[in-house]
Design an enzyme around this catalytic site. Sequence first.
Site, PDB file in Angstrom:
ATOM      1  N   ASN A   1       0.925  -1.280   0.059  1.00  0.00           N
ATOM      2  CA  ASN A   1      -0.034  -0.111  -0.009  1.00  0.00           C
ATOM      3  C   ASN A   1       0.886   1.338   0.003  1.00  0.00           C
ATOM      4  OD1 ASN A   1       0.626  -1.002   2.673  1.00  0.00           O
ATOM      5  ND2 ASN A   1      -1.297   0.127   3.655  1.00  0.00           N
TER       6      ASN A   1
ATOM      7  N   GLU B   1       0.318   5.262   0.872  1.00  0.00           N
ATOM      8  CA  GLU B   1      -0.710   6.251   1.138  1.00  0.00           C
ATOM      9  C   GLU B   1      -0.165   7.749   0.701  1.00  0.00           C
ATOM     10  OE1 GLU B   1      -1.079   5.179   5.261  1.00  0.00           O
ATOM     11  OE2 GLU B   1      -2.221   3.688   4.845  1.00  0.00           O
TER      12      GLU B   1
ATOM     13  N   CYS C   1      -4.159   0.780  -2.354  1.00  0.00           N
ATOM     14  CA  CYS C   1      -3.880  -0.448  -1.771  1.00  0.00           C
ATOM     15  C   CYS C   1      -2.983  -1.434  -2.423  1.00  0.00           C
ATOM     16  CB  CYS C   1      -5.274  -1.454  -1.660  1.00  0.00           C
ATOM     17  SG  CYS C   1      -6.750  -0.780  -0.936  1.00  0.00           S
TER      18      CYS C   1
ATOM     19  N   GLU D   1      -2.985  -4.519  -3.157  1.00  0.00           N
ATOM     20  CA  GLU D   1      -3.196  -5.281  -4.394  1.00  0.00           C
ATOM     21  C   GLU D   1      -3.331  -4.797  -5.856  1.00  0.00           C
ATOM     22  OE1 GLU D   1      -4.715  -4.876  -1.507  1.00  0.00           O
ATOM     23  OE2 GLU D   1      -6.334  -6.531  -0.863  1.00  0.00           O
TER      24      GLU D   1
ATOM     25  N   CYS E   1     -10.340  -5.254  -0.646  1.00  0.00           N
ATOM     26  CA  CYS E   1     -11.562  -4.203  -0.683  1.00  0.00           C
ATOM     27  C   CYS E   1     -12.254  -4.267  -1.751  1.00  0.00           C
ATOM     28  CB  CYS E   1     -10.860  -2.863  -0.391  1.00  0.00           C
ATOM     29  SG  CYS E   1     -10.307  -1.896  -1.651  1.00  0.00           S
TER      30      CYS E   1
ATOM     31  N   CYS F   1     -10.504  -3.213  -5.073  1.00  0.00           N
ATOM     32  CA  CYS F   1      -9.500  -4.006  -5.405  1.00  0.00           C
ATOM     33  C   CYS F   1     -10.125  -5.214  -6.313  1.00  0.00           C
ATOM     34  CB  CYS F   1      -8.363  -4.604  -4.414  1.00  0.00           C
ATOM     35  SG  CYS F   1      -7.631  -3.051  -3.936  1.00  0.00           S
TER      36      CYS F   1
END
Length: 139
Positions: free
Chosen positions: A51, A53, A62, A64, A95, A98
């Site tokens: 991830n 940010e 994310c 993935e 999520c 993703c």
Amino acid sequence: MTAPSRVSDAALRRLERTARSASARAYAPYSRFPVGAAVLAGSGRIYPGCNVENAAYGMCNCAERTAIFSAVAAGEKSVRAVAVYTPTPLPTTPCGACRQVIHEFGPDAVVISVCDSKNRIETRVPALLPGAFGPGDLA
Ligand code: THU
């Protein structure tokens, strides 16, 4: 109906290990929740992701999706399996955003979730995103 494509146990173990080690490279100063992922692409190569940010929180990416975008940037066109590691006692699944991105390149991909215990989840995209909208829905 065609049988689901098989991914070897050895490849899945390798994918899990890559996801675990990728979490060490997470840039997660805001959530302090370092996630790692790995994608087994159509070529057989594995791509890591973490991830990433941002101070503008909505820009966070994310693990993935980082892994999938790296695979696509390297020329891959399909995803056979995705592994995600979260620093949690129980495994968590990707999520919604993703799931949609995984579906684009791997509508039947295997999705494995691993964590800090022996607990794991192994499933496939159709179970995570039933009735998905995808490339085939565009005329
Ligand atoms: N995150 C992932 O990278 N993958 C997941 O499957 C769950 C959530 C990230 C997004 C954000 O950087 C942090 O974890 C907290 O939500």
